[in-house]
Design a protein around this motif. Structure first.
Motif, short mmCIF file in Angstrom:
data_model
loop_
_atom_site.label_atom_id
_atom_site.label_comp_id
_atom_site.label_asym_id
_atom_site.label_seq_id
_atom_site.Cartn_x
_atom_site.Cartn_y
_atom_site.Cartn_z
N ASP A 44 0.83 -1.20 0.00
CA ASP A 44 0.00 0.00 0.00
C ASP A 44 0.87 1.26 0.00
O ASP A 44 0.53 2.25 -0.63
CB ASP A 44 -0.94 0.01 1.21
CG ASP A 44 -2.09 -0.96 1.05
OD1 ASP A 44 -2.18 -1.61 -0.01
OD2 ASP A 44 -2.89 -1.08 1.98
N PHE A 45 1.97 1.22 0.71
CA PHE A 45 2.88 2.36 0.72
C PHE A 45 3.39 2.66 -0.69
O PHE A 45 3.43 3.82 -1.10
CB PHE A 45 4.07 2.09 1.67
CG PHE A 45 5.16 3.12 1.57
CD1 PHE A 45 4.97 4.38 2.09
CD2 PHE A 45 6.35 2.84 0.94
CE1 PHE A 45 5.96 5.35 2.00
CE2 PHE A 45 7.34 3.79 0.83
CZ PHE A 45 7.15 5.04 1.37
N MET A 46 3.75 1.63 -1.43
CA MET A 46 4.25 1.84 -2.79
C MET A 46 3.16 2.42 -3.69
O MET A 46 3.42 3.33 -4.47
CB MET A 46 4.78 0.52 -3.37
CG MET A 46 6.02 0.00 -2.67
SD MET A 46 7.41 1.13 -2.76
CE MET A 46 7.80 1.04 -4.49
N MET A 47 1.95 1.91 -3.56
CA MET A 47 0.85 2.33 -4.43
C MET A 47 0.32 3.72 -4.04
O MET A 47 0.06 4.55 -4.90
CB MET A 47 -0.28 1.31 -4.38
CG MET A 47 -1.45 1.64 -5.28
SD MET A 47 -2.73 0.38 -5.25
CE MET A 47 -3.27 0.43 -3.57
N TYR A 66 -5.22 9.26 -10.01
CA TYR A 66 -4.84 8.89 -8.65
C TYR A 66 -6.10 8.74 -7.82
O TYR A 66 -6.86 9.70 -7.66
CB TYR A 66 -3.92 9.97 -8.08
CG TYR A 66 -3.39 9.69 -6.69
CD1 TYR A 66 -2.58 8.58 -6.45
CD2 TYR A 66 -3.68 10.53 -5.63
CE1 TYR A 66 -2.07 8.33 -5.18
CE2 TYR A 66 -3.17 10.30 -4.37
CZ TYR A 66 -2.38 9.20 -4.15
OH TYR A 66 -1.87 8.95 -2.89
N PRO A 67 -6.38 7.54 -7.28
CA PRO A 67 -7.69 7.28 -6.67
C PRO A 67 -7.87 7.78 -5.23
O PRO A 67 -8.94 7.65 -4.67
CB PRO A 67 -7.78 5.76 -6.70
CG PRO A 67 -6.36 5.30 -6.61
CD PRO A 67 -5.56 6.33 -7.35
N TYR A 68 -6.83 8.35 -4.66
CA TYR A 68 -6.91 8.78 -3.26
C TYR A 68 -6.93 10.30 -3.19
O TYR A 68 -6.57 10.98 -4.14
CB TYR A 68 -5.71 8.23 -2.48
CG TYR A 68 -5.66 6.73 -2.52
CD1 TYR A 68 -6.46 5.97 -1.68
CD2 TYR A 68 -4.83 6.07 -3.43
CE1 TYR A 68 -6.43 4.59 -1.73
CE2 TYR A 68 -4.80 4.69 -3.48
CZ TYR A 68 -5.61 3.96 -2.62
OH TYR A 68 -5.59 2.60 -2.68
N VAL A 138 1.53 -3.33 5.95
CA VAL A 138 1.46 -2.96 4.53
C VAL A 138 1.62 -1.46 4.30
O VAL A 138 1.69 -1.02 3.16
CB VAL A 138 0.15 -3.46 3.86
CG1 VAL A 138 0.08 -4.96 3.86
CG2 VAL A 138 -1.07 -2.85 4.48
N GLY A 139 1.67 -0.66 5.35
CA GLY A 139 1.93 0.77 5.19
C GLY A 139 0.70 1.59 4.86
O GLY A 139 0.76 2.47 4.01
N GLN A 140 -0.40 1.32 5.54
CA GLN A 140 -1.62 2.08 5.30
C GLN A 140 -1.65 3.33 6.18
O GLN A 140 -0.88 3.47 7.12
CB GLN A 140 -2.85 1.23 5.58
CG GLN A 140 -3.04 0.11 4.62
CD GLN A 140 -4.28 -0.71 4.92
OE1 GLN A 140 -4.82 -0.66 6.01
NE2 GLN A 140 -4.72 -1.48 3.95
N LEU A 141 -2.60 4.22 5.90
CA LEU A 141 -2.76 5.45 6.66
C LEU A 141 -3.84 5.37 7.73
O LEU A 141 -4.24 6.39 8.28
CB LEU A 141 -3.11 6.60 5.70
CG LEU A 141 -2.01 7.00 4.74
CD1 LEU A 141 -2.50 8.08 3.81
CD2 LEU A 141 -0.79 7.47 5.50
#
Length: 151
Positions: A44-47, A66-68, A138-141
């Motif tokens: 997730d961090f990479m994406m 960019y979907p975010y 996974v490196g999410q926020l």
């Protein structure tokens, strides 16, 4: 006997820094038992951060698809300055610190009478909650969102 008594005696107005330091030791200790910093998945961090952040640094814009929300790419810019591995590790460390701060703030916000044993148990169970542990891995926020909600 004195140690046992101290463990179950309520802490009287411990303050944020004391609770934060206590929570940080517990959350970091448990997190690094389950997550090896050299083996972060960080998909997730990479994406979410690395690719859009590199694009933002190089071109000054993020791809239109960019979907975010754009604040995610801007907020995560400090994590994309180095290598992907160092950025993912730094995000993990910051997320653990944010989780510890959120736990300390929740205790202060609700004015709970906590014993050291209950505080350690709460911090331990917070880290062992699978969605928290997987979002750290996974490196999410989501941990950052928790802090925003607590504040």
């Amino acid at each position: 006997m004195i140690f046992f008594k101290l463990l179950f005696q309520p802490m009287h107005k411990p303050g944020f820094l004391k609770l934060f330091a206590f929570a940080l030791v517990v959350t970091a200790g448990i997190t690094f038992i389950f997550i090896r910093p050299g083996q972060l998945q960080a998909g997730d961090f990479m994406m979410i951060a690395w690719q859009p952040g590199q694009e933002l640094l190089q071109t000054g814009a993020v791809h239109a698809e960019y979907p975010y929300p754009l604040w995610t790419a801007v907020m995560l810019l400090p994590f994309v300055m180095g290598s992907p591995e160092s950025g993912a590790l730094l995000l993990l460390i910051v997320n653990v610190m944010i989780l510890a701060a959120s736990i300390a703030l929740l205790v202060l916000l609700f004015d709970w009478e906590m014993t050291p044993f209950l505080f350690v148990a709460m911090a331990l169970l917070s880290v062992l909650f699978l969605p928290i542990l997987s979002s750290l891995w996974v490196g999410q926020l989501t941990i950052f969102s928790l802090l925003i909600l607590v504040l």
